[in-house]
Each structure stands twice: as structure tokens, then as C-alpha cells.
Design an enzyme around this catalytic site. Structure first.
Site, PDB file in Angstrom:
ATOM      1  N   HIS A 473      28.155  18.605  41.518  1.00 21.55           N
ATOM      2  CA  HIS A 473      28.870  17.349  41.252  1.00 21.55           C
ATOM      3  C   HIS A 473      29.086  17.155  39.754  1.00 21.55           C
ATOM      4  CE1 HIS A 473      29.836  13.004  41.889  1.00 21.55           C
ATOM      5  NE2 HIS A 473      29.322  12.912  40.669  1.00 21.55           N
ATOM      6  N   GLU A 474      28.007  17.243  38.990  1.00 20.98           N
ATOM      7  CA  GLU A 474      28.137  17.017  37.550  1.00 20.98           C
ATOM      8  C   GLU A 474      28.998  18.085  36.887  1.00 20.98           C
ATOM      9  OE1 GLU A 474      27.407  14.301  36.184  1.00 20.98           O
ATOM     10  OE2 GLU A 474      26.332  13.491  37.912  1.00 20.98           O
ATOM     11  N   HIS A 477      32.564  17.086  36.886  1.00 19.35           N
ATOM     12  CA  HIS A 477      32.914  16.266  35.720  1.00 19.35           C
ATOM     13  C   HIS A 477      33.152  17.157  34.498  1.00 19.35           C
ATOM     14  CE1 HIS A 477      32.329  12.300  37.381  1.00 19.35           C
ATOM     15  NE2 HIS A 477      31.062  12.517  37.702  1.00 19.35           N
TER      16      HIS A 477
END
Length: 686
Positions: A473-474, A477
Site C-alpha cells: 500500500h505505502e 503512494h
């Protein structure tokens, strides 16, 4: 610059690649003097724009505005990277002193009447200027953002607005400091290792090491995570141990001590509501959503209410299954919040034959990084990663990688800070140290922070499946920050609407179980055997398992955020009891099940009281509508291919904030997003 101390490494151009700050040379005492000079330099740059006697144009107003503040951006990015991830007492003291100074400077620019008049003049001529799309959107956004910030208010109103903003900056910094201190203070110490029965050997040794580091050798210390629950709750067999961890977690910021966040958050809510009214809005939620893709709080409320009822229903069904297991115990008891994760794993094992804790040997962190996270990005986008141990991070645990495009051209730097420590705030996040901009000639430098418990030296780091998910997920980003290719810094990286920013990161989670990616990284630490196919099948079959709980705890937190920030100035002025307000709000939406606590209670809800998600925590589920629809598109179009990756990069990630995000989505998808894939994913469509 005049009389500038060029021995201050923050005021001299970095000699390192990609303008990476030389953290080896930066000391805490360098920060405040650097900010002082950066503020002054930025004010001079703004004055140069407003002192131009010629009529306002795009070239003499917007372009120099985008060039301005470069030193301040560099100093602030260097500092706030450290203050979030290595907040020593000295750094905390600097951040407290800095908060009102930064707020005052931001207001001095955003509320500058002369600058606003020039931008408004250019904005009034937009249809006649023949600007390129990115240039036109830049004018629209600057005009909208300054208006939204209060640039059109009279001087008396601006004076009060500046007071409010300054006080809020201090309060949000205090909230974060209190939370960090109380989280550390409430770490749970166990005197008998049998109380940790159920944890893996590595987890127990890490707890012993943490206790020794705190000066309590011979004991075992379990530090707390940011959210209400804790990864260990799914494994600990001792019910009292689970209860102690849960109680400590939920007590943070609400103990009538020096770290009590209740008076802090009440004042934050009051001031935000007053500011919204001053700016012409009914509430802070109304103010925030007016400049997001949602448009208004009613749209947010409608989505949350639409999802809450089926989520609560599913959670009750899940709870009944857990209670049946508790009833079969030698000494039956009623399932409570601290029991949920433990008995969920029992149900998971019974229904799907999956032992989540037993999966950890297949998720060794180094392999997850290189053969999972990086490999998926290489397969999809062609980018590659080279370890750069010669480049310094801001902490010894930070690793630096250089990133290259498929054609071998340099793209940027990726920094990874994997491990938890007392000086790091909870949770996981991405931030930029340097943002890409054609105007400034800069390339991206991005950071990922996680909070994985560090094992004993020489012991491999084994991740939980949740931590693997957080990693992917990170990194989504990070890809957004690396790929955004824009002219103006205003649109760089993840500078998009708050309720859109989680979308790319959520999409990147889909590659966790993609067959060729999973086969590459999910290999047993000792035998190198891949995760058995039958386990993968059972994991896929259990995708919607426990989604009633997961969706309910998230929606409860989202609703708390909306409830606090939907108060009018008059309503917010009352000195209300925080716990009673929470209970009333959760009952209103039907998410007041004591066994399913909100993911964050108000006193440790850092996202909304010290982070950037006030009235915006709904963003995750709002973005997930786009995410689930995009995952469906990838599956329909062949999945992990360069063609798909290039389309997603070029039409969505690559545009940064340089166009309306929903317009960018339509360009990618060919239509607006549909909600059906999200409802199916979370088991809310029945």
C-alpha cells in the site's frame, strides 16, 4: 540572501544526487536558523511579485509564484521527514517552536491581498488567455485555494483567522507529542514469558530486547500500534494479556495526565468550527469537502450510511461464530474486543484451514521488498532499483535506493524506513523530500515509513500478512510520488485531492496475491518452498472473511471524524464529554457494538487531530470505489502487463495533481467508477 550562514548545510545546495539532504551534516540546531532564512527568502520572492507594476499575467504572477519558496520547501521537507520518523526530545522542542511560525508564514502568503488580486485578475481572463491545460488548471487551483483559505476576507476577519491558524498549529503539534509520549508510556510490560504464550520466538525475543532497551532487563515489553487493535491479539493465548494490551491501547490520551488529549482535541474542534463559520461554511466538514471530489458532507454521509448497516450486520454474524467458539471453551465467556482477533484466527483456521501466524516464515521482509514490492513495479512499469548504501538517510535504519526507468534513465530515489522505534510516530506513511518539477529541474525523492518490530541482530524480519499489505500500500503512494511528471511544484507527486490520494496506493495492493509475484516473494525462509497452492486458494477464498469487523471499525472511525467536524461553531463551543460524544455518534450510525471498537478513538486519532485527514478520513473508502473498479479493469485487460502499467502510469499516476482527478480517472477507465466491485469485495452486496 544576505548575511546567510552558508556553513548551515540546510542553506547550501546539497552536493548529493537528486538534492538529497546530507543528513550526516545536519544537526538539530541547524533547523530553526534555516527556517528563519527560508521564511525571509520566500517573503522577498512574494514581494517581488506583488511589487510588479505591469498588469498581472500568467508569466509575471503564476510562474514566479511557482518558483518561489523553493528554499522553504527544501528545509521543511528535510525537517518534517525527521520530526515524524525520529522525533527525539530535541526535535520535538523544535517542532513546537516552529508550529506557530510556520502557520503565520503560510497565512502571510495565502492571505496576501495584493497577491490574491493579481491571481484573481488572471483568473478573470482565463477564457481569453489561450493557456495550456496545466497552466490553466494552475490558475484555477491557486485562485480556488486562496479563496478557500480566506484571502477574500476583510482585515479584521483575516486577523482572527491568523490567530486561529496559529493556535491550531500549536494544538495539533501538542496532540501528536502527547500521543507519542503516552503510547510509549503505556507500552505493556510482562514479567513472565508464559504470559506471551502464542507469540513466535522472534516476537518474544523482540519484546525482551525492547524491555532491555527501556532498562527493564528480564522482562518483556510490547509497544502499541497506532490503531486500537494490535497484531499480537490474534496470537496471544492468555486472555488477560490480550485484555491488558487492548486496555492500554484504548487509554491513550485519556488518563488525566500531562498527555491527556481530550482538552486538546476539544479546542481543535472548536477552533476549526469557528474558522469554517468565519469562511462562510456551516461546519469544518462542509469547509473541507467543498474542495474535495466529494463536494459536500452529505455525499460522505450518504456513502457511510449506505455501507454501515450491512457492515454491522455482517459483524454481528461474525460475532456469533466467535461466540460459539467461546461458549465451547472449558470456562465459557462473552466475546469482548480483546478476544475478537484471537477467535477470528480460530474461525479462520476452522473454516479455511489458515493459520495467519504460521504464514510469517513465507514473508521475509527482504524478499518481500525485492521479489514482491519491487518486482511487481518492474513487471508493470519497467522500473528497476539499485541499492545506494553510499547515500545517507536521516536514521541508521533508513535504506536508500536509486530508481531507473525501463530505458535506463534516472527516475529518482526511494528511501525505506521499516522499523518501529520510540521516536517514530505510529502507523505507516509516505512523504516526499524532493518533488519532481520541470520548472525547478528537480527529480523525486520519496520515503516509505512502516512500524515493523525489529528482531534481534542476525535474525530475519518476518512480516505478518497485514504488514505485507501495508508495504504494498505505502509503496503505491511512493510510485505516485515517483511517477508524477509535471511542470509546476504545486502539482507534484501526491498533491491531489485528499479523497483521491489513497486510490493509487490501494490499487497497488492487488499485486500481493498476483500468481507470479506471490510465487517470487512468498517462499519459506528455511526451505525456500513457495507458499503452498492450497494455502493461496484458501486465502483467496477467505478474501471477504472478517470484513464485517474490518469495515465496521473503519466506518466507525470515519463517522467519528464526520461527527466532530460537522458541529457548528455554536455546538462546538460546549465543553462536551469526549467518551459520551463518541458513544452517541456511533449509536447514530449503528456501529456501537462494544466488541467492535472504532479503529481509532478520538484521543489517539492522529489522522484527524494532528495529520491531514480532518473531516477526510472517509477518503479511504471513497477512494476504494475507484480502486475496486480499477482492479476489475486490470483483471479484464490481462493484469500485470507493461501495456496496462504504462496506461495507468501515463493517465493517472503521471499527471500528479495537474488535472481534475475524476477527469483523469475517466481518461484512464473510459467512464466514471462504479460501486459494485467495492460492495462485492467487502461482502456488502448481499
Amino acid at each position: 540572501m544576505t548575511d546567510v550562514d552558508m556553513s548551515n548545510p540546510l542553506l547550501a545546495a546539497s552536493s548529493l544526487p537528486y538534492r538529497l539532504p546530507d543528513y550526516r551534516a545536519i544537526r538539530p540546531e541547524h533547523y530553526l536558523p534555516a527556517f528563519t532564512e527560508a521564511f525571509a527568502a520566500h517573503r522577498r520572492e512574494i514581494d517581488a511579485i506583488t511589487n510588479v507594476t505591469a498588469a498581472p499575467t500568467f508569466e509575471n504572477t503564476l510562474v514566479p509564484l511557482e518558483r518561489s519558496g523553493e528554499l522553504l520547501h527544501d528545509v521543511a521537507s528535510a525537517f518534517y521527514t525527521v520530526s515524524s520518523a525520529d522525533a527525539t526530545p530535541e526535535i520535538q522542542e523544535i517542532e513546537e517552536a516552529l508550529a506557530p511560525l510556520m502557520a503565520a508564514h503560510t497565512d502571510a502568503v495565502q492571505l496576501n491581498a495584493a497577491l490574491y488580486r493579481r491571481i484573481a485578475s488572471v483568473h478573470s481572463q482565463l477564457d481569453d488567455l489561450g493557456l495550456a491545460p496545466e497552466d490553466r488548471y494552475l490558475v484555477e487551483r491557486h485562485y480556488r485555494e486562496m479563496t478557500h483559505a480566506g484571502a477574500g476576507l476583510d482585515e479584521t476577519q483575516k486577523a482572527r483567522l491568523t490567530e486561529i491558524n496559529g493556535r491550531l498549529s500549536t494544538l495539533t503539534t501538542t496532540f501528536e507529542k502527547n500521543l507519542l509520549n503516552d503510547t510509549n508510556d503505556l507500552a505493556v510490560v510482562f514479567d513472565d514469558v508464559t504470559e506471551l504464550d502464542g507469540l513466535a520466538d522472534g516476537e518474544i525475543s523482540a519484546a525482551a530486547r525492547a524491555a532491555a532497551d527501556r532498562g527493564t532487563a528480564g522482562a518483556w515489553l510490547v509497544s502499541l500500534t497506532l490503531f486500537t487493535g494490535h497484531p499480537y491479539l490474534g496470537s496471544l493465548r492468555n486472555r488477560d494479556s490480550r485484555a491488558r494490551i487492548m486496555a492500554a491501547s484504548r487509554a491513550r490520551g485519556a488518563r488525566d495526565n500531562g498527555n491527556d488529549n481530550r482538552p486538546v482535541l476539544r479546542e481543535i474542534v472548536r477552533l476549526r468550527a469557528e474558522r469554517a463559520e468565519l469562511l462562510g461554511y456551516r461546519s469544518h466538514a462542509d469547509y473541507v469537502t467543498s474542495d474535495e471530489t466529494a463536494g459536500n458532507p452529505e455525499a460522505v454521509r450518504d456513502l457511510l450510511f449506505r455501507l454501515a448497516a450491512p457492515a454491522a450486520r455482517n459483524a454481528r454474524t461474525e460475532q456469533a461464530a466467535l461466540q460459539a467458539m467461546a461458549d465451547a471453551e472449558p470456562e465459557p465467556f462473552t466475546i469482548e474486543a480483546h478476544d475478537w482477533a484471537y477467535f477470528t484466527e480460530k474461525v479462520r483456521a476452522a473454516e479455511y484451514d489458515i493459520d495467519a501466524a504460521a504464514l510469517r516464515p513465507w514473508f521475509e521482509a527482504e524478499r518481500v521488498l525485492h521479489d514482491g514490492v519491487f518486482r511487481a513495479a518492474t513487471e508493470l512499469y519497467g522500473i528497476t532499483f539499485t541499492d545506494r548504501p553510499d547515500l545517507p538517510g536521516y536514521h541508521p535504519d533508513v535504506r536508500v535506493f536509486e530508481v531507473f526507468n525501463a530505458d535506463g534513465s534516472a527516475l529518482g530515489l526511494y528511501l525505506l524506513d521499516l522499523y518501529t522505534r520510540d521516536s517514530k510516530r505510529g502507523g505507516a506513511w509516505m512523504n516526499s523530500i524532493v518533488s519532481q518539477s520541470r520548472l525547478r529541474g528537480t527529480a523525486p525523492v520519496v520515503v516509505n515509513n512502516l512500524n515493523v518490530v525489529k528482531p534481534e541482530t542476525g535474525t530475519p524480519t518476518l512480516l505478518t500478512l497485514d504488514e505485507v499489505t501495508t508495504f504494498f500500500h505505502e509503496f503505491g503512494h511512493a510510485l505516485h510520488g515517483l511517477f508524477a511528471t509535471v511542470t509546476y511544484p504545486h502539482f507534484a507527486g501526491t498533491n491531489v485531492f485528499r479523497d483521491f490520494v489513497e486510490f493509487p496506493s490501494q490499487v497497488n495492493e492487488m499485486w500481493i496475491f498476483w500468481p507470479e509475484i506471490l510465487a517470487a516473494y512468498a517462499r519459506h525462509i528455511e526451505t525456500d518452498e513457495p507458499l503452498p497452492a492450497q494455502v493461496v486458494e484458501r486465502l483467496n477464498a477467505s478474501e471477504s472473511f472478517n470484513q464485517g469487523f474490518a469495515t465496521s471499525e473503519y466506518l466507525a472511525a470515519s463517522w467519528l471524524d464526520q461527527a466532530w467536524h460537522s458541529l457548528s461553531a455554536a455546538d462546538a463551543a460546549s465543553d462536551r464529554d469526549v467518551a459520551a460524544f463518541e458513544a452517541s455518534a456511533l449509536a447514530e450510525i449503528g456501529l456501537d457494538n462494544p466488541a467492535v471498537p472504532t479503529r481509532y478513538s478520538s484521543t489517539y486519532f492522529a489522522h484527524i487531530f494532528s495529520g491531514g485527514y480532518s473531516a477526510g478520513y472517509y477518503s479511504y473508502i471513497w477512494s476504494e470505489v475507484l480502486d475496486a473498479d480499477t482492479v476489475a479493469w486490470f483483471r479484464e485487460n490481462g493484469g500485470l502487463t507493461r501495456a496496462n502499467g504504462d496506461r495507468f502510469r501515463d493517465r493517472l499516476l503521471g499527471v500528479g495533481g495537474s488535472k481534475d482527478p475524476l477527469e483523469a480517472y475517466r481518461d484512464f477507465r473510459g467512464r466514471d467508477a462504479e460501486i459494485a466491485p467495492l460492495l462485492s469485495r467487502r461482502g456488502l452486496d448481499t
